[in-house]
Design a protein around this motif. Structure first.
Motif, short mmCIF file in Angstrom:
data_model
loop_
_atom_site.label_atom_id
_atom_site.label_comp_id
_atom_site.label_asym_id
_atom_site.label_seq_id
_atom_site.Cartn_x
_atom_site.Cartn_y
_atom_site.Cartn_z
N GLU A 225 48.62 48.64 43.02
CA GLU A 225 49.62 48.92 41.98
C GLU A 225 50.13 47.66 41.28
O GLU A 225 50.76 47.74 40.21
CB GLU A 225 50.80 49.70 42.57
CG GLU A 225 51.54 48.99 43.69
CD GLU A 225 50.93 49.25 45.06
OE1 GLU A 225 51.61 48.95 46.06
OE2 GLU A 225 49.77 49.74 45.13
N ALA A 226 49.89 46.48 41.85
CA ALA A 226 50.36 45.23 41.26
C ALA A 226 49.34 44.61 40.31
O ALA A 226 49.64 43.60 39.67
CB ALA A 226 50.70 44.23 42.37
N ILE A 227 48.17 45.22 40.21
CA ILE A 227 47.09 44.61 39.43
C ILE A 227 47.13 45.12 37.99
O ILE A 227 47.23 46.32 37.73
CB ILE A 227 45.72 44.97 40.05
CG1 ILE A 227 45.64 44.42 41.47
CG2 ILE A 227 44.57 44.43 39.20
CD1 ILE A 227 44.46 44.97 42.25
N SER A 228 47.02 44.18 37.06
CA SER A 228 46.83 44.52 35.65
C SER A 228 45.33 44.48 35.37
O SER A 228 44.70 43.42 35.46
CB SER A 228 47.55 43.52 34.75
OG SER A 228 47.05 43.60 33.42
N ALA A 229 44.78 45.63 35.04
CA ALA A 229 43.34 45.70 34.80
C ALA A 229 42.93 44.75 33.67
O ALA A 229 41.91 44.06 33.77
CB ALA A 229 42.92 47.13 34.47
N LYS A 230 43.74 44.70 32.63
CA LYS A 230 43.40 43.87 31.48
C LYS A 230 43.31 42.40 31.85
O LYS A 230 42.33 41.72 31.55
CB LYS A 230 44.42 44.06 30.36
CG LYS A 230 44.10 43.26 29.11
CD LYS A 230 45.11 43.56 28.00
CE LYS A 230 44.79 42.77 26.74
NZ LYS A 230 45.77 43.06 25.65
N SER A 231 44.33 41.88 32.53
CA SER A 231 44.33 40.46 32.88
C SER A 231 43.29 40.16 33.96
O SER A 231 42.70 39.07 33.98
CB SER A 231 45.71 40.01 33.33
OG SER A 231 46.13 40.69 34.50
N ALA A 232 43.04 41.11 34.86
CA ALA A 232 42.02 40.90 35.89
C ALA A 232 40.64 40.74 35.27
O ALA A 232 39.87 39.85 35.65
CB ALA A 232 42.03 42.06 36.88
N ILE A 233 40.33 41.60 34.32
CA ILE A 233 39.01 41.54 33.68
C ILE A 233 38.87 40.29 32.83
O ILE A 233 37.82 39.64 32.83
CB ILE A 233 38.77 42.82 32.86
CG1 ILE A 233 38.64 44.02 33.82
CG2 ILE A 233 37.52 42.69 32.00
CD1 ILE A 233 38.63 45.37 33.14
N VAL A 234 39.93 39.92 32.13
CA VAL A 234 39.89 38.69 31.33
C VAL A 234 39.60 37.48 32.21
O VAL A 234 38.91 36.55 31.81
CB VAL A 234 41.23 38.50 30.58
CG1 VAL A 234 41.34 37.10 30.01
CG2 VAL A 234 41.35 39.53 29.46
N ALA A 235 40.10 37.49 33.44
CA ALA A 235 39.95 36.35 34.34
C ALA A 235 38.56 36.27 34.99
O ALA A 235 38.26 35.28 35.66
CB ALA A 235 41.02 36.41 35.43
N MET A 236 37.75 37.28 34.81
CA MET A 236 36.44 37.28 35.45
C MET A 236 35.43 36.46 34.67
O MET A 236 35.48 36.41 33.43
CB MET A 236 35.91 38.72 35.58
CG MET A 236 36.67 39.57 36.55
SD MET A 236 35.98 41.24 36.62
CE MET A 236 37.32 42.09 37.45
N PRO A 237 34.47 35.82 35.36
CA PRO A 237 33.38 35.13 34.66
C PRO A 237 32.59 36.11 33.80
O PRO A 237 32.45 37.29 34.16
CB PRO A 237 32.53 34.59 35.80
CG PRO A 237 33.45 34.50 36.97
CD PRO A 237 34.40 35.66 36.81
N PRO A 238 32.07 35.66 32.67
CA PRO A 238 31.32 36.56 31.77
C PRO A 238 30.17 37.29 32.45
O PRO A 238 29.91 38.45 32.15
CB PRO A 238 30.81 35.61 30.68
CG PRO A 238 31.79 34.48 30.67
CD PRO A 238 32.23 34.31 32.10
N LEU A 239 29.48 36.63 33.39
CA LEU A 239 28.36 37.27 34.06
C LEU A 239 28.82 38.50 34.83
O LEU A 239 28.17 39.56 34.78
CB LEU A 239 27.67 36.28 35.00
CG LEU A 239 26.45 36.81 35.76
CD1 LEU A 239 25.33 37.19 34.80
CD2 LEU A 239 25.96 35.78 36.77
N ILE A 240 29.93 38.39 35.55
CA ILE A 240 30.42 39.52 36.33
C ILE A 240 30.87 40.65 35.40
O ILE A 240 30.58 41.83 35.64
CB ILE A 240 31.56 39.08 37.26
CG1 ILE A 240 31.01 38.12 38.33
CG2 ILE A 240 32.23 40.29 37.91
CD1 ILE A 240 32.06 37.55 39.27
#
Length: 291
Positions: A225-240
């Motif tokens: 519940e503490a995770i922001s999907a948007k910011s989590a995905i932005v923080a991922m390397p492009p390959l992932i």
């Protein structure tokens, strides 16, 4: 679990590398503008791909230098001799063709891995167990992905995937798998992204795969519940992010690779799970190269 080949093994003699590539045709597997993707055809091209890997992994990203690699400035191990090497070549650059390589991906088919004693990523993840649960499927391990900084664009990624898709079709691959990395060796620095993968993108059932005992680090670092999907995905390397868009799932646990300075996760992508829109997108150009 043990494999007879390890990440830090010395590079074999050049003749072994050349033999691994000579059985493949010379035609391209994809093309966008001046960028062409194809397999390495001879020793010079494999050496050039290793030089690109060295520039990215060691010079740019700070992997620990192995003294055996330093004189030739090539990232090399024994797996290079049994892999196919996918190359992105900028045909607009001057000089001999092997000097125009701007990106590379290493491809290891299951039958070659079995003959050599195992997959590269078995040092970190229980891939052998996953393969054993699917005796009728053909696996392809993808690894050592890198692109020179000035070519890190959507176009380069797309031409790489054209090549991979043509290769998958040519060799009747059922499952793509392999490590993907976050930079640095502290999982907590990627807490939100890793936790998002853990809660929303995990493998399960017959596709579940886990980091090997003794190297397992939890990816469950934040409550769901503490995770922001948007910011989590932005923080991922492009390959992932690219793998996830195609429909990939992520194994249980991450592994710290001190030599390469990364936190590794394991990606599993059954070909039948790839979204039809991506098959149509990549296949419309790449399918004609796959025959």
């Amino acid at each position: 679990m043990q494999t007879v080949l390890s990440k830090r093994d010395a590079f074999p003699d050049a003749s072994g590398v050349a033999l691994a590539a000579q059985s493949f045709a010379d035609e391209p597997l994809g093309r966008i503008g001046t960028l062409e993707v194809r397999l390495a055809r001879h020793e010079d091209e494999i050496a050039a791909a290793q030089e690109v890997r060295y520039r990215v992994f060691y010079d740019e990203l700070g992997a620990k230098h192995d003294t055996s690699l330093a004189p030739e400035r090539r990232d090399a191990d024994r797996f290079d001799a049994i892999c196919d090497h996918l190359l992105v070549v900028d045909t607009a650059l001057p000089g001999p063709e092997h000097k125009r390589i701007v990106g590379t991906y290493r491809l290891l088919r299951q039958e070659r891995a079995v003959a050599a004693g195992g997959f590269y990523s078995e040092d970190e993840f229980e891939l052998k167990n996953l393969v054993a649960r699917h005796p009728g499927r053909r696996f392809l391990e993808l690894g050592r992905s890198c692109v020179l900084a000035e070519y890190r664009s959507k176009r380069t990624i797309e031409v790489l995937w054209q090549g991979i898709w043509a290769y998958v079709n040519r060799h009747d691959i059922d499952v793509m798998a392999g490590c993907a990395s976050f930079h640095g060796t502290v999982p907590a620095a990627h807490a939100e992204a890793l936790s998002y993968l853990h809660h929303h993108c995990r493998t399960d059932g017959v596709w579940d795969v886990r980091a090997v005992p003794g190297r397992y680090s939890s990816m469950d670092l934040m409550p769901k519940e503490a995770i922001s999907a948007k910011s989590a995905i932005v923080a991922m390397p492009p390959l992932i992010k690219g793998y996830l868009r195609l429909g990939a799932r992520i194994g249980d646990g991450c592994v710290i690779d001190e030599d390469f300075g990364t936190v590794d996760v394991f990606v599993v992508l059954p070909v039948k799970e790839i979204s039809s829109r991506y098959i149509n997108y990549y296949g419309s150009e790449a399918q004609r190269f796959a025959a």
